[in-house]
Every structure is written in C-alpha cells, then in structure tokens.
Scaffold this active site. Structure first.
Site, PDB file in Angstrom:
ATOM      1  N   HIS A  82      -9.422   2.101  -4.780  1.00  0.00           N
ATOM      2  CA  HIS A  82      -8.556   2.704  -3.764  1.00  0.00           C
ATOM      3  C   HIS A  82      -9.416   3.448  -2.760  1.00  0.00           C
ATOM      4  O   HIS A  82     -10.447   3.999  -3.111  1.00  0.00           O
ATOM      5  CB  HIS A  82      -7.580   3.683  -4.421  1.00  0.00           C
ATOM      6  CG  HIS A  82      -6.346   3.918  -3.621  1.00  0.00           C
ATOM      7  ND1 HIS A  82      -5.241   3.083  -3.677  1.00  0.00           N
ATOM      8  CD2 HIS A  82      -6.021   4.884  -2.731  1.00  0.00           C
ATOM      9  CE1 HIS A  82      -4.305   3.544  -2.876  1.00  0.00           C
ATOM     10  NE2 HIS A  82      -4.756   4.635  -2.281  1.00  0.00           N
ATOM     11  N   ASP A 161       5.738   8.477  -5.242  1.00  0.00           N
ATOM     12  CA  ASP A 161       4.669   8.508  -4.232  1.00  0.00           C
ATOM     13  C   ASP A 161       5.126   7.778  -2.978  1.00  0.00           C
ATOM     14  O   ASP A 161       4.833   8.199  -1.859  1.00  0.00           O
ATOM     15  CB  ASP A 161       3.372   7.887  -4.764  1.00  0.00           C
ATOM     16  CG  ASP A 161       2.315   7.866  -3.665  1.00  0.00           C
ATOM     17  OD1 ASP A 161       1.993   8.952  -3.147  1.00  0.00           O
ATOM     18  OD2 ASP A 161       1.853   6.787  -3.291  1.00  0.00           O
ATOM     19  N   ARG A 168       5.098  12.352   4.215  1.00  0.00           N
ATOM     20  CA  ARG A 168       3.850  12.994   4.660  1.00  0.00           C
ATOM     21  C   ARG A 168       3.350  12.343   5.932  1.00  0.00           C
ATOM     22  O   ARG A 168       2.887  13.013   6.853  1.00  0.00           O
ATOM     23  CB  ARG A 168       2.782  12.871   3.558  1.00  0.00           C
ATOM     24  CG  ARG A 168       3.038  13.804   2.389  1.00  0.00           C
ATOM     25  CD  ARG A 168       2.166  13.422   1.192  1.00  0.00           C
ATOM     26  NE  ARG A 168       0.765  13.489   1.468  1.00  0.00           N
ATOM     27  CZ  ARG A 168      -0.150  12.624   0.991  1.00  0.00           C
ATOM     28  NH1 ARG A 168       0.221  11.631   0.193  1.00  0.00           N
ATOM     29  NH2 ARG A 168      -1.406  12.755   1.281  1.00  0.00           N
ATOM     30  N   SER A 183      -1.325  11.291  -5.066  1.00  0.00           N
ATOM     31  CA  SER A 183      -0.873  10.019  -4.521  1.00  0.00           C
ATOM     32  C   SER A 183      -1.763   8.867  -4.981  1.00  0.00           C
ATOM     33  O   SER A 183      -1.293   7.836  -5.476  1.00  0.00           O
ATOM     34  CB  SER A 183      -0.877  10.129  -2.981  1.00  0.00           C
ATOM     35  OG  SER A 183      -0.783   8.881  -2.388  1.00  0.00           O
ATOM     36  N   LYS A 187      -0.989   6.107  -8.476  1.00  0.00           N
ATOM     37  CA  LYS A 187      -0.864   4.648  -8.287  1.00  0.00           C
ATOM     38  C   LYS A 187      -1.843   3.901  -9.178  1.00  0.00           C
ATOM     39  O   LYS A 187      -1.535   2.834  -9.705  1.00  0.00           O
ATOM     40  CB  LYS A 187      -1.132   4.287  -6.818  1.00  0.00           C
ATOM     41  CG  LYS A 187       0.003   4.689  -5.884  1.00  0.00           C
ATOM     42  CD  LYS A 187      -0.135   4.053  -4.519  1.00  0.00           C
ATOM     43  CE  LYS A 187      -1.153   4.721  -3.649  1.00  0.00           C
ATOM     44  NZ  LYS A 187      -0.666   5.774  -2.784  1.00  0.00           N
TER      45      LYS A 187
HETATM   46  N1  URA Z   1      -4.221   7.049   0.202  1.00  0.00           N
HETATM   47  C1  URA Z   1      -3.177   7.229  -0.616  1.00  0.00           C
HETATM   48  O1  URA Z   1      -2.790   6.340  -1.363  1.00  0.00           O
HETATM   49  N2  URA Z   1      -2.551   8.394  -0.600  1.00  0.00           N
HETATM   50  C2  URA Z   1      -2.926   9.403   0.202  1.00  0.00           C
HETATM   51  O2  URA Z   1      -2.307  10.441   0.145  1.00  0.00           O
HETATM   52  C3  URA Z   1      -4.024   9.216   1.064  1.00  0.00           C
HETATM   53  C4  URA Z   1      -4.660   8.032   1.043  1.00  0.00           C
END
Ligand code: URA
Length: 439
Positions: A82, A161, A168, A183, A187
């Site tokens: 990620h 999320d 957000r 966040s 995931k």
């Molecule tokens: N990537 C994400 O998945 N969440 C965030 O809050 C920022 C970047």
C-alpha cells in the site's frame, strides 16, 4: 450512541475507550450517526490526535466493520502493498504482476483517489471492463492461477474506512497520521496477506511533508500491524516531484503498460518498485537480504515474465487492453495544452501537489465524495527535475476535456506554476530514502 458527547471528548483532547470507538464506528456504518457528526469528529482528531491504543482500537473497529479475508496455507507467501498516496504513483500497477512473477501471491485491496493524490482503483477502472469487485471465490481462483488480484473495498470489506475515507477526502481531514494508519492498516489486515509492505511517501506532494513525519507514520503503522500479528515493512520514498512522467488515471496506466512492455522506463518508478519488491521477498523468507531481493526482481523484469503476468492479471479481472488502446485514442477529442520552456535552463522543481491539484480540478479526481471522474484527463511531465532544456522545449502537456470551463492559458498558467527553471544543476534527491524492515 451519544455522538455529540463523543465528539466533545475528542474536541477537549480526551481519550476514547476501545468500546466507545467501536460503537461510534458501528453506528457510523449503520448510518445512525449523520455524516456531519462524523466529519466533526474527524476534524477534532485532526487537531487533537489519537494515542497508539486509540489508533489500534480504531483500526480494529474498521477491520471488524466488515468481512475479513484469509488465505489457505498453500497460497503462502502472501504479500500486500500500500502507498500512503502520491502524485503519479502507479507503483501497484507494476508491482502486483512483478512480485507475482517471482512466486509471491498478492491479494491487494486498494483505494480511490484521495485529496490531490490518485488511487489505484480509479486507475484500473480506466481499463474498459476491469472489475474491481470480485467474489471471494473468484479472488481465490485468480490468486491460484495468476498470483495477484486488486480489488476495491466493497460494502462488506472495511466499509468503515470506505465511509471515512470519502468524508476525509471531501472535508480536508486527510493528513493526520493516526487516521492514515487506521485507514491503510485496516485494509491490509482485512485483505488477509501475511506480509505487508508500505510505500511511505514523503515530501511536497505527499501527506507526510518530511522524513520525520514519514518515520512517525512508519513506526505507528508497524506497531498497529504488530497488534494484529502481521509483518510490516516500510519503504520511505521521495515525493518531491511526480513519480514517473504521467499523472492522471488512463495516462498512468499507459505509462505502466509501456514500462511493463519494456518500451520506456521512468528510473524513479522502477527504483521504488524494485525496492518494495526486494523488501517483500525478504519479509516472506524468499530472499536473505534486500540486495539479493533486488537482483531477483530485476531478473524477473528482464525475462519478460512480468509483462506476461500483467496481461494475465488484467484479462483475469475482465480488463481489455485493446479496449484501453481505443479509449486512449479518444484523447484526440480532448484539449491538449502544452507548456514550453521560455529560456534555456535546468528544471529545478516540478511541484507534485500543484500537478495533482490540477489533475483533480481537470476531473481526474474528486472535489466531493462520490463524484464521477474523467479517466482520460491528466498531465504528462516530459521534463523532470534536473532536465536541461532549451527555449521552446516541451516541459509538460495537460489534457483537458472540451467542456472544461477554463481557458487554455489558465490551464497553462497552472502548469507553469508547478515548474521552476534555473541555471544550476538541480541534483534530484534519491527516490528511496529509507527502509524500515519488519522486525
Ligand atoms: N491511503 C489510504 O488508504 N488511506 C489514507 O488515509 C491515506 C492514504
């Protein structure tokens, strides 16, 4: 749920209990707390933050807001990657098939664009037919056959999320390290891979402006992942100019495809991918150190196995590469706005945030939650930092839809604001700044 009391606590700088955070998230997902209260709380967190315990509890509440995936032992090693978000960040488009070609399984869950940064799901959806919602059995079959898959959060995977992320994005409450950790890590936990590699973007175009902020994220993310018994490594990479050349959904996919085919390689992009891949290979026990991991990565790339894997991946998720080529043809109908160098010089800066904001305003990202995007708009930065140019050289091209209300010169001015030229050699910083390997 006394939402106003909950908000008041955080506004006053007090800590939430694990139970209160869980109840708030449950009520948010059930729709019994209205969005204006959710965003008021997010703003209180922006100012007053969350402790490590609260961040673990928020992450847990996110994870348990939906279904969790797990993978049979025969699929190990599994790795998920990620990015904390950058401009022109098409790393996942390369890294998924790349690591899969080395024998790692990559079940990845990605997000959409956030703020001025792009999201992998929006990019993949610019390929006609590409399905980002797969059933669990399809995912499993694809991981067995192809070795990688990328899916969006559906309503049953980390729905909390999904909800908070969109809010957000629309309320400028993105850049709080604990919110980003919850966040990202939620995931990754829900998607079930045993190893997690995080690309922590740092610099003018990232949510972390400097190395200290990036390190703070990396340290917190590793602590939170450890609370769920996951190995988590972080690569801190520079985001002081867009990564590669293209910014915008389809344009980035095109750049990734060209790199995968061996047609053009943006050096910074390849470096980030090779390092993340090497770190992942070490974490899952396939290589002894990052150096040998890099050799394995580069060898796989040169062998053509990665491009072969990429084609299988895209086809397995229903994507049509010929349909994508046809879609790109329609860029002909878009306005093409070019920025040329006015005098001889060396590119000193390409402000990634300004380029990201421009692409967002062209329709490549969202200015309000749930808005539809135009996959074709974007910017190509032909000249990167330290490029020497003569007067009249092409620096960048923007693609705007015919319906964009701004004039060409307004868009050109926005491009020009991102570029600065000088007479000195610019010395671009190394793209990989630091590696924090899982303990
Ligand atoms: N990537 C994400 O998945 N969440 C965030 O809050 C920022 C970047």
């Amino acid at each position: 749920m006394d939402a106003a009391g909950f908000i008041r606590r955080k506004r006053a700088g007090d800590a939430h209990t694990e139970g209160a955070l869980r109840d708030f998230v449950v009520a948010a997902v059930a729709g019994t707390v209205p969005e204006y209260q959710l965003t008021a709380w997010l703003m209180a967190v922006m100012f007053n933050g969350l402790s490590v315990e609260e961040t673990v509890a928020l992450t847990r509440a996110f994870v348990y807001s939906g279904r969790r995936l797990s993978w049979p032992a025969e699929l190990e090693p599994t790795v998920d990657k990620h990015s904390t978000g950058g401009v022109g960040d098409k790393v996942s488009l390369l890294l998924l098939p790349w690591l899969a070609a080395t024998g790692v399984r990559m079940p990845k869950m990605s997000g959409r664009g956030l703020g001025h940064t792009g999201g992998t799901i929006d990019k993949l959806e610019s390929i006609p037919g590409f399905r980002v919602n797969l059933e669990e059995r399809e995912l499993l079959a694809q991981l067995r056959d192809v070795g990688c898959a990328d899916i969006a959060q559906s309503t049953d995977l980390v729905p909390a999320d999904k909800l908070f992320y969109a809010l957000r994005d629309a309320t400028d409450t993105v850049e709080r390290v604990e919110l980003i950790v919850a966040s990202v890590v939620s995931k990754k936990i829900a998607a079930g891979a045993s190893c997690i590699v995080l690309d922590v973007k740092c610099g003018a175009g990232a949510f972390f402006p400097d190395i200290d902020a990036a390190r703070a994220f990396a340290v917190l993310a590793r602590k939170v992942a450890a609370a769920f018994d996951r190995r988590c490594s972080c690569v801190i990479s520079a985001m002081d100019e867009p990564l590669g050349w293209a910014v915008g959904n389809a344009l980035e996919v095109q750049e990734a495809l060209q790199a995968l085919r061996g047609i053009a390689f943006p050096a910074d992009l390849i470096e980030v991918c090779a390092t993340l891949g090497a770190v992942a290979l070490v974490d899952c026990g396939m290589e002894a150190d990052v150096h040998s991991g890099r050799q394995v990565m580069l060898k796989a790339f040169e062998s053509g196995a990665v491009w072969e894997r990429a084609q299988r991946w895209i086809a397995a998720q229903g994507g049509s590469l010929s349909g994508f080529a046809e879609r790109l043809e329609t860029l002909r109908d878009y306005r093409r706005i070019e920025l040329w160098a006015e005098s001889q010089g060396v590119v000193q800066r390409v402000e990634p945030r300004l380029i990201g904001e421009l692409v967002r305003s062209l329709g490549g990202g969202r200015l309000r939650a749930g808005a539809t995007i135009d996959p074709l708009v974007g910017v190509v930065c032909h000249a990167k930092v330290d490029a020497a140019c003569n007067a009249g050289d092409l620096l960048a091209t923007a693609y705007a839809s015919a319906g964009d209300s701004r004039s060409d010169s307004e868009i050109r001015n926005a491009l020009a604001a991102a570029y600065s030229l000088g007479s000195e050699k610019a010395d671009p910083a190394a793209v990989v700044l630091e590696v924090l390997q899982a303990g």
